[in-house]
Each structure stands twice: as C-alpha cells, then as structure tokens.
Write an enzyme that holds these catalytic residues in place. Structure first.
Site, short mmCIF file in Angstrom:
data_model
loop_
_atom_site.label_atom_id
_atom_site.label_comp_id
_atom_site.label_asym_id
_atom_site.label_seq_id
_atom_site.Cartn_x
_atom_site.Cartn_y
_atom_site.Cartn_z
N GLY A 178 44.85 19.20 -28.31
CA GLY A 178 45.11 20.84 -27.94
C GLY A 178 43.66 20.63 -29.93
O GLY A 178 42.35 20.00 -29.29
N GLU A 179 44.35 21.58 -31.14
CA GLU A 179 43.55 21.24 -31.65
C GLU A 179 42.35 22.36 -31.69
O GLU A 179 42.06 23.16 -32.50
CB GLU A 179 42.71 19.99 -32.55
N GLY A 180 42.01 22.32 -29.91
CA GLY A 180 40.35 23.14 -29.94
C GLY A 180 39.90 22.34 -29.62
O GLY A 180 38.47 23.31 -29.06
#
Length: 342
Positions: free
Chosen positions: A306-308
């Site tokens: 996740g997080e980008g």
C-alpha cells in the site's frame, strides 16, 4: 458532473502510426505501446508529456479496527504518517528516487499532527464509526470528504495524480466495498491485510460477514462508501473524480485505491479511461477486483504494502512510454530499412 469520452479515433491513429514507424518490429514493445497510446489519449496529444507528478497519501482511521481485523493496532496509522513525513517509508524513498512530489493528507486520523510542509489537514473526525454497529460515516461527512478531495487536486500542480493511502483497517473497508459492488462472497474479497495468520483471517471474514448482514439493504455505490468506507477513501474518491475531470493521468496503486476507483467507476464509468493500474497486489481479492474492472496492471511483483508504493514503482514505465514516442527514431529519420528489421 459527467466525464467526457476521451475516445478520439484520429488521435489514436496518429499515435499508432507514430509507434509503428519507430525503429522496431510492429508491436514489439508490447504493453509499453498500449501505455503510450493511453497516455496520449488522456492528455490529448501525440507527444504526451508528464508534468509535476503528485503522489498523495490519504490517511484515516477505521472504527472497525477495534474488532481485531488487522494484525496491527490503529496507532500505527499516525506513526506511519510521521514516517512518511520523515522520509523513511517505502513510498517516501521511491517518491524521492523518482522526483515525485509527496503529500500526506490527514483525512481522519486519531491523532493531532504538528503542522509542517508536506502535510495537509483535512480531518473530518478522529476515525470512522464501527460498521458492526452502524455506518462508518454519515452522508454529510462523506459529501464533505469528497468535496475536500476535489479541492486538494485543484490545488496541486501537474497532470499526474498517483494514489496512496494509509489506515489500519482499510483493507477490511475495501473488501466490504468490493463484496457489495461485485456481488462476490466476502471470503473471496478478503485477505490477510497487514499479515494476519489463518485464525486472524477467519476472524476477519466473520466480522466482515456480520457487517454485510447488518447493512444488507445498502447497494448504492455512494451509500456503500458511507457505510463501509473510510474518510481517506471518500477523500480519495473526490480526488479521483476531480483529476479525471481535469484529464490528469490517475495512477492507481493496489487493493484499497482500486476499491475507491471501483466506486468512481460505478458513478462515472469513463473514469477508467484516465486510470493506469500500477500493479497487481499480492492482497487476496485484488486480481478479482482488476478483472471486474477489465484492468491490466503494469507490474506483478507480489507487493501488498500500500502507501502508493506500487504506483511510485511503476512511474518510470509511464515516463518511458512518453520518451519512446518523443525520442525514439523512426525508420525514415534513422535511415533504417524496415524490411531489414526482424
């Protein structure tokens, strides 16, 4: 708001002809050529240029986290926000490596942050409600979050938006949205998230099944977002819709960001024309989600952080697609005979 159809037969033919005249066998760059075509269509040019890419991490807490649906406590949300801002998270490293501007948005974290560069305060509340007991948010808060997401994008430069998120419990919210919007069984939509063991995963599925039963009458996409989603997801939805309206390239990361795009697609199907799907997440259910949207991810390396992070990792492919169009020689300009290329 109704999105315009970006289909342009003349532009697509111009892009295809340009690619076909490059010093290579026809179609030999595979998916990179398809990406170049898509970027050209989004930006309305046969020489697309990516300008000032913006990676925005939308952060928020989830009331459902108290039900043990995550391997990590909810405090990790605000601690990771601090890590993003300090430059120590994976997405921070990748954004720095590739020269991508990184902004973190507090949409509803259960913590008060000191103001500093790179952090935007759009907090709706200190986390959403427990969806076992009631909706995650009310309609007014959801509407406000969407409006704030639009405002955030309006204030950012550039023509590319890369999506990131942080919120302990948000894989559960994404699984709930996926199950309700696709009609798939919740077990097919649910994975280990931050690293649950088998017993934890079974508990998570049981809790999510309880939530779906509690809200069995909820089917409208926006209503589903209110009931099952998070403040960071609603804010991201507004950002996606605004970026799509402005014909920015939207780079979709993994499971949670794709769930938000599913909601956007249900509201505005043409949003997918603007979306580049960075990777296939290792999170269980993401492949089914991509299949539902008819989306082909650029990478498949088993990431599920996740997080980008996946969006940032895929970024150089977008750059390469544009550079091939702009800088790669044609047969004519290079003096290469087409018949000699194998």
């Amino acid at each position: 708001m109704t999105l315009s159809d970006l289909s342009d037969a003349a532009l697509r033919q111009a892009l295809q002809t340009k690619l076909d005249q490059k010093t290579k066998p026809l179609g030999s760059l595979g998916g990179l050529e398809a990406l170049a075509l898509q970027l050209g269509e989004i930006l309305g040019s046969d020489a697309p240029q990516l300008v000032q890419p913006q990676l925005v991490v939308f952060a928020g807490d989830h009331g459902l986290a108290a039900r043990g649906v995550s391997a990590y406590p909810s405090d990790v949300t605000w601690q990771m926000v601090e890590n993003f801002l300090a430059g120590g998270a994976c997405v921070s490293v990748l954004a720095r490596q590739h020269g991508i501007a990184l902004t973190v948005v507090d949409c509803g974290v259960r913590h008060d942050f000191a103001p500093r560069p790179g952090l935007l305060d759009y907090k709706i509340a200190y986390g959403t409600g427990d969806t076992v007991e009631g909706p995650a948010m009310d309609a007014l808060d959801c509407e406000r979050a969407i409006a704030q997401g639009r405002a955030i994008v309006k204030g950012l430069p550039g023509n590319v938006l890369l999506l990131g998120e942080m919120g302990i419990g948000n894989t559960s919210a994404a699984s709930l949205l996926m199950a309700r919007l696709t009609g798939l069984p919740i077990a097919d939509c649910t994975g280990a998230g931050t690293g649950l063991d088998d017993a934890g995963l079974q508990r998570k599925v049981a809790v999510l099944a309880q939530v779906l039963e509690r809200h069995a009458a909820v089917h409208d996409p926006l209503h589903a977002l209110e009931v099952f989603g998070g403040f960071e997801m609603a804010t991201m939805l507004g950002a996606v819709l605004q970026a799509a309206e402005e014909r920015r390239v939207v780079v979709v990361d993994g499971f949670i960001t794709t769930a938000v795009v599913m909601v956007a697609h249900a509201l505005q199907p043409l949003v997918l024309q603007r979306c580049v799907f960075a990777h296939r997440s290792g999170e269980h259910g993401h492949s089914l989600m991509l299949h539902h949207l008819g989306a082909k991810p650029l990478l498949d390396v088993g990431m599920r952080l996740g997080e980008g992070s996946g969006a940032a990792l895929a970024w150089p492919l977008l750059q390469s697609a544009c550079l091939v169009l702009a800088e790669m020689a044609s047969f004519a300009s290079a003096g290469v005979s087409e018949s000699t290329v194998a």
